[in-house]
Write a protein that holds these residues in place. Structure first.
Motif, PDB file in Angstrom:
ATOM      1  N   LYS A 144       0.864  -1.181   0.000  1.00 39.54           N
ATOM      2  CA  LYS A 144       0.000   0.000   0.000  1.00 39.54           C
ATOM      3  C   LYS A 144       0.902   1.233   0.000  1.00 39.54           C
ATOM      4  CE  LYS A 144      -4.088  -2.003   2.132  1.00 39.54           C
ATOM      5  NZ  LYS A 144      -5.046  -1.921   3.240  1.00 39.54           N
ATOM      6  N   PRO A 145       0.361   2.391  -0.349  1.00 41.25           N
ATOM      7  CA  PRO A 145       1.178   3.616  -0.393  1.00 41.25           C
ATOM      8  C   PRO A 145       1.842   3.930   0.955  1.00 41.25           C
ATOM      9  CG  PRO A 145      -0.966   3.982  -1.418  1.00 41.25           C
ATOM     10  CD  PRO A 145      -1.028   2.635  -0.758  1.00 41.25           C
ATOM     11  N   ASN A 146       2.955   4.663   0.891  1.00 40.19           N
ATOM     12  CA  ASN A 146       3.670   5.044   2.106  1.00 40.19           C
ATOM     13  C   ASN A 146       2.770   5.771   3.100  1.00 40.19           C
ATOM     14  OD1 ASN A 146       5.991   3.909   1.103  1.00 40.19           O
ATOM     15  ND2 ASN A 146       6.946   5.842   0.553  1.00 40.19           N
ATOM     16  N   GLU A 147       1.811   6.530   2.606  1.00 37.22           N
ATOM     17  CA  GLU A 147       0.897   7.244   3.500  1.00 37.22           C
ATOM     18  C   GLU A 147       0.106   6.265   4.377  1.00 37.22           C
ATOM     19  OE1 GLU A 147       2.225   9.462   0.218  1.00 37.22           O
ATOM     20  OE2 GLU A 147       0.900   7.730   0.079  1.00 37.22           O
ATOM     21  N   GLU A 148      -0.238   5.130   3.816  1.00 38.53           N
ATOM     22  CA  GLU A 148      -0.939   4.088   4.592  1.00 38.53           C
ATOM     23  C   GLU A 148       0.016   3.461   5.604  1.00 38.53           C
ATOM     24  OE1 GLU A 148      -4.326   2.023   5.765  1.00 38.53           O
ATOM     25  OE2 GLU A 148      -4.164   3.714   4.395  1.00 38.53           O
ATOM     26  N   ALA A 149       1.255   3.224   5.194  1.00 33.62           N
ATOM     27  CA  ALA A 149       2.260   2.688   6.125  1.00 33.62           C
ATOM     28  C   ALA A 149       2.464   3.651   7.288  1.00 33.62           C
ATOM     29  CB  ALA A 149       3.572   2.428   5.395  1.00 33.62           C
ATOM     30  N   ASP A 150       2.515   4.949   6.986  1.00 30.34           N
ATOM     31  CA  ASP A 150       2.716   5.956   8.036  1.00 30.34           C
ATOM     32  C   ASP A 150       1.621   5.897   9.095  1.00 30.34           C
ATOM     33  OD1 ASP A 150       5.040   6.815   6.807  1.00 30.34           O
ATOM     34  OD2 ASP A 150       4.076   8.526   5.815  1.00 30.34           O
TER      35      ASP A 150
END
Length: 94
Positions: free
Chosen positions: A10-16
């Motif tokens: 998933k996008p880095n924003e989701e990881a964050d």
């Protein structure tokens, strides 16, 4: 030694959004004596953890990573039988 290579799905924003509980999980892995080193991949597509211990125990622990629980990342676990290490890194041969 086990090399835990995680790749974001998933996008880095989701990881964050899940980074704080993931990092608490990482710190617990160190407290258990399983994790020896960890960090982000460059470019930021996931991370890598160098681990020691029983593979089944580590695999079960990986399943409890918040990144796995929330579908943020996938793990590739590679086992390596190190025969030679530089001075100071003997713990990698456990």
């Amino acid at each position: 030694m086990l090399i835990l290579s995680l790749t974001y799905v998933k996008p880095n924003e989701e990881a964050d959004k899940h980074m704080e509980p993931h990092m608490a999980w990482v710190k617990e892995g160190y407290a258990k004596g399983w994790f020896l080193a960890s960090g982000r991949k460059v470019p930021r597509t996931g991370g890598v953890i160098l681990a020691v211990g029983d593979r089944a125990d580590i695999e079960a622990y990986v399943a409890a990573d918040p990144f796995i629980i929330h579908g943020v990342a996938e793990y590739d676990i590679m086992e390596v039988a190190l025969t030679t290490v530089t001075e100071g890194l003997e713990a990698l041969k456990r």
